[in-house]
Design a protein around this motif. Structure first.
Motif: not given
Ligand SMILES: [Zn+2]
Length: 206
Positions: A93-112
């Motif tokens: 849940a936390l790895t997929m969380s857009p809000s955690l990504a935004a808070k920590n300034g990283y991007r998620l790559d959903w490829t594959g």
């Protein structure tokens, strides 16, 4: 038969977790994967919780802050148990969380990270697409996969009014939506009138 009975269901199914994209402090790599573990640190009644990630290149661990100096009583007990047990569902849940990504300034790559499960070979009029994970996917990509047609054909069908989408074909969906599809023009034009009674054949005179 009601429309609901005939509604087909397609499912965007999770096959992997997204990659966390952020510059590594140790090497030139940018791709990180969750290690599957949390670290919980108690300082009196204050807690720090991190989700641990590893650089895909050099394996350096990066501690992603989840909670910082939060009062122990403000945290749901079940959540604390999940962190302490390295609960895979909490990691997911936390790895997929857009809000955690935004808070920590990283991007998620959903490829594959996903595939599409199509339950019926021939689409019924209404198709519900459910998302098991919030991967942003272009609508036309799902339709080309699910219907086995080209992107051009998807756009033609939308333009012709044979395909009704809740958003533009090139928009990205990340949660459940429904679309309707009309029968192809060829079969719609076929069965219309009952066959006329046989008429005597006219003979050409002369
Ligand atoms: Zn690295």
């Amino acid at each position: 038969m009601t429309n609901i009975d005939r509604a087909a269901r397609w499912a965007v199914r999770q096959t992997a977790l997204p990659t966390v994209v952020k510059p590594c402090l140790n090497c030139s790599g940018t791709r990180h994967h969750p290690s599957g573990k949390f670290r919980v640190n108690a300082n009196g009644k204050l807690l720090d919780v991190w989700l641990l990630m590893s650089c895909a290149t050099c394996d350096r661990t990066w501690k992603t802050p989840v909670h910082e100096r939060v009062h122990v009583q403000s945290l749901e007990p079940a959540l604390l148990v999940a962190y302490e047990a390295n609960d895979p569902a909490a990691v997911r849940a936390l790895t997929m969380s857009p809000s955690l990504a935004a808070k920590n300034g990283y991007r998620l790559d959903w490829t594959g990270t996903w595939d599409l499960v199509v339950s019926t070979a021939r689409p019924s009029r209404t198709v519900l697409i459910t998302f098991e994970l919030p991967a942003p996917i272009r609508v036309e990509r799902l339709l080309t996969l699910g219907l086995g047609i080209s992107r051009g054909e998807v756009r033609r069908m939308v333009a012709d009014g044979r395909l009704h989408l809740p958003m533009a074909p090139d928009a990205k969906a990340h949660r459940d939506f429904e679309f309707t599809i009309d029968q192809p023009a060829t079969s719609r034009d076929e069965v219309r009138q009952p066959a006329p009674p046989p008429t005597p054949r006219l003979r050409a005179s002369g």
